[in-house]
Design a protein around this motif. Structure first.
Motif, PDB file in Angstrom:
ATOM      1  N   ARG A 195      25.987 -31.148 -24.728  1.00  0.00           N
ATOM      2  CA  ARG A 195      24.977 -32.011 -23.684  1.00  0.00           C
ATOM      3  C   ARG A 195      26.219 -32.268 -23.277  1.00  0.00           C
ATOM      4  NH1 ARG A 195      19.754 -33.254 -25.579  1.00  0.00           N
ATOM      5  NH2 ARG A 195      19.287 -33.245 -28.016  1.00  0.00           N
ATOM      6  N   SER A 241      11.534 -27.313 -23.896  1.00  0.00           N
ATOM      7  CA  SER A 241      13.200 -27.299 -24.225  1.00  0.00           C
ATOM      8  C   SER A 241      13.373 -28.752 -25.515  1.00  0.00           C
ATOM      9  CB  SER A 241      14.118 -28.297 -22.840  1.00  0.00           C
ATOM     10  OG  SER A 241      15.219 -28.259 -23.474  1.00  0.00           O
ATOM     11  N   GLN A 285      14.605 -28.922 -29.457  1.00  0.00           N
ATOM     12  CA  GLN A 285      15.770 -30.409 -29.357  1.00  0.00           C
ATOM     13  C   GLN A 285      14.833 -30.978 -30.844  1.00  0.00           C
ATOM     14  OE1 GLN A 285      17.009 -32.404 -26.285  1.00  0.00           O
ATOM     15  NE2 GLN A 285      16.063 -31.052 -23.897  1.00  0.00           N
ATOM     16  N   ASN A 327      21.371 -15.627 -27.705  1.00  0.00           N
ATOM     17  CA  ASN A 327      20.141 -17.412 -27.798  1.00  0.00           C
ATOM     18  C   ASN A 327      19.650 -16.780 -26.502  1.00  0.00           C
ATOM     19  OD1 ASN A 327      22.485 -18.654 -29.250  1.00  0.00           O
ATOM     20  ND2 ASN A 327      23.663 -18.920 -28.018  1.00  0.00           N
ATOM     21  N   TYR A 356      20.527 -28.514 -20.814  1.00  0.00           N
ATOM     22  CA  TYR A 356      20.976 -28.627 -22.342  1.00  0.00           C
ATOM     23  C   TYR A 356      21.163 -27.107 -22.300  1.00  0.00           C
ATOM     24  CZ  TYR A 356      19.557 -29.123 -26.736  1.00  0.00           C
ATOM     25  OH  TYR A 356      19.127 -28.784 -28.610  1.00  0.00           O
ATOM     26  N   ALA A 357      20.185 -26.167 -21.470  1.00  0.00           N
ATOM     27  CA  ALA A 357      19.534 -24.779 -21.285  1.00  0.00           C
ATOM     28  C   ALA A 357      21.451 -24.066 -21.456  1.00  0.00           C
ATOM     29  CB  ALA A 357      18.849 -23.893 -20.860  1.00  0.00           C
ATOM     30  N   TYR A 361      24.107 -25.038 -23.812  1.00  0.00           N
ATOM     31  CA  TYR A 361      23.951 -25.624 -25.003  1.00  0.00           C
ATOM     32  C   TYR A 361      24.775 -24.409 -25.860  1.00  0.00           C
ATOM     33  CZ  TYR A 361      21.413 -24.312 -29.361  1.00  0.00           C
ATOM     34  OH  TYR A 361      20.693 -23.938 -30.509  1.00  0.00           O
ATOM     35  N   PRO A 362      25.407 -25.549 -27.169  1.00  0.00           N
ATOM     36  CA  PRO A 362      24.099 -26.370 -28.527  1.00  0.00           C
ATOM     37  C   PRO A 362      24.749 -28.096 -28.127  1.00  0.00           C
ATOM     38  CG  PRO A 362      26.317 -25.215 -29.424  1.00  0.00           C
ATOM     39  CD  PRO A 362      26.432 -24.648 -28.074  1.00  0.00           C
ATOM     40  N   LEU A 415      17.169 -19.181 -24.613  1.00  0.00           N
ATOM     41  CA  LEU A 415      16.848 -20.714 -24.229  1.00  0.00           C
ATOM     42  C   LEU A 415      16.145 -20.966 -23.332  1.00  0.00           C
ATOM     43  CD1 LEU A 415      20.786 -21.170 -24.571  1.00  0.00           C
ATOM     44  CD2 LEU A 415      19.341 -22.026 -26.111  1.00  0.00           C
ATOM     45  N   ARG A 434      15.552 -29.135 -33.690  1.00  0.00           N
ATOM     46  CA  ARG A 434      17.380 -28.542 -34.243  1.00  0.00           C
ATOM     47  C   ARG A 434      18.175 -29.678 -36.077  1.00  0.00           C
ATOM     48  NH1 ARG A 434      22.038 -28.644 -29.909  1.00  0.00           N
ATOM     49  NH2 ARG A 434      23.024 -28.336 -31.734  1.00  0.00           N
TER      50      ARG A 434
END
Length: 382
Positions: free
Chosen positions: A275, A150, A154, A141, A268-269, A272-273, A143, A157
């Protein structure tokens, strides 16, 4: 529990990353931390997060750190220490160290199969193809921590990449939005560092004022999302509420909105995935958010953005030249050796003088970076 190494732990992103981790003590273990020379803060972080290893770029400062702490912890030093720390067992490496110093540690971390949370622009600006090809090969990943990238991640997705019409990066416009060339002739360092919306390090704040930061983000977006530069646009959005958007082929636009707080893309990073809620985050109140305005960037006054598009179109080591020239020009400006408008002039001059290498190796990139910086320093640091 996710094991994390943070490169650049004492900087703005590094400290905010640790602030986020405080919210999720059961989810993360801090394995390693690095710093350039702020050993006072690093010692506090060691006390609080109890890492297994740290690295300090300045070897003399490393000795001072050793005297400050009572813990049995390995202390690495120098550029080698920055690279070797990513060999420790970890799931995620947060790359928040400034400059091209972040390139080789990032490559080494990917080679060892570690996920990357990237807050360093130089990695993809100088070596985007090499890094992303390796990331795909290792199936890790990769990210983004930048709020803009970011936001795009989002907005993408659940959607098919073939349905993308364009990516739209938003820019605050910085402290000099609306000013013309003549207005910028005498702006000071102090004025430049007064960003209207974000609290960031000095280098990125100057880059925001010149719009070079947005130019770097265009280059990063190309490599992160594997999309051509003619499908990446920049729009000035002074409120910094919409952090970026994706337009699809049916005319629909999906935007990501949030308050101007870097802890939101950082969490978020890290998570991930999924929150997670962070203590102290302010949520948007749409009852008092009265305006969302947009305007085209002034490419004649803020030429750095145009230079970034040009370097990306040329490809090869030209983006390395762009980055290296900007890095030293901003340093010269912060040290009051040159005027604000000379930043773009130095970058353009360096690009014109460069003999481009179309398919560079990592060694080529590092050598070009060094040559450009030395040439500019020789001319202006007299």
């Amino acid at each position: 529990m996710k094991r994390v190494i943070i490169l650049g732990a004492t900087g703005s992103i590094g400290t905010q990353t640790l602030d986020v981790i405080k919210n999720f003590r059961d989810n993360f273990k801090v394995v390693g931390l690095t710093a350039y020379n702020n050993v006072d803060l690093l010692a506090q972080q060691i006390e609080e997060f109890n890492p297994e290893v740290v690295a300090v770029k300045d070897e003399n400062k490393a000795y001072k750190l050793k005297a400050k702490i009572n813990k049995n912890i390995e202390i690495l030093t120098g550029q080698k220490g920055l690279q070797n720390i990513v060999e420790y067992e970890a799931d995620l490496v947060v790359v928040a160290v400034e400059g091209i110093a972040g390139l080789l540690p990032t490559v080494k971390a990917i080679e060892r199969g570690k996920d990357i949370a990237l807050a360093n622009k130089e990695v993809l600006v100088t070596a985007g193809k090499i890094v992303m090809d390796l990331a795909k090969k290792k199936k890790i990943n990769f990210l983004p921590v930048d709020s803009e990238h970011s936001a795009i991640l989002q907005c993408l997705r659940g959607n098919d990449k073939k349905e993308i019409s364009r990516l739209i990066l938003t820019a605050s416009g910085g402290p000099f939005r609306g000013m013309k060339y003549e207005d910028l002739k005498k702006v000071t360092v102090e004025q430049t560092l007064r960003h209207p919306n974000w609290k960031m390090g000095k280098k990125i704040t100057v880059d925001s004022a010149t719009l070079m930061n947005k130019g770097f983000e265009v280059i990063e977006a190309k490599w992160l999302f594997d999309i051509s530069e003619d499908k990446i646009d920049v729009i000035v959005h002074p409120q910094s509420i919409i952090h970026s958007m994706v337009e699809y082929i049916d005319g629909s636009v999906i935007a990501q909105l949030a308050t101007a707080d870097m802890r939101i893309p950082i969490q978020y990073a890290l998570n991930y995935p999924t929150r997670n809620y962070i203590n102290g985050i302010n949520f948007l109140d749409f009852s008092i958010t009265t305006q969302l305005t947009f305007e085209k960037p002034d490419l004649e006054t803020f030429r750095c953005l145009s230079l970034a598009y040009e370097a990306l179109k040329i490809g090869g080591t030209m983006t390395t030249v762009l980055n290296a020239a900007d890095e030293i020009a901003v340093s010269l400006f912060l040290n009051k050796k040159i005027e604000f408008l000379q930043i773009a002039e130095i970058i353009e001059e360096s690009m014109k003088e460069h003999n481009n290498i179309q398919n560079p190796t990592l060694d080529d990139i590092i050598n070009v970076d060094k040559e450009v910086k030395e040439k500019i320093a020789k001319k202006y640091m007299r």
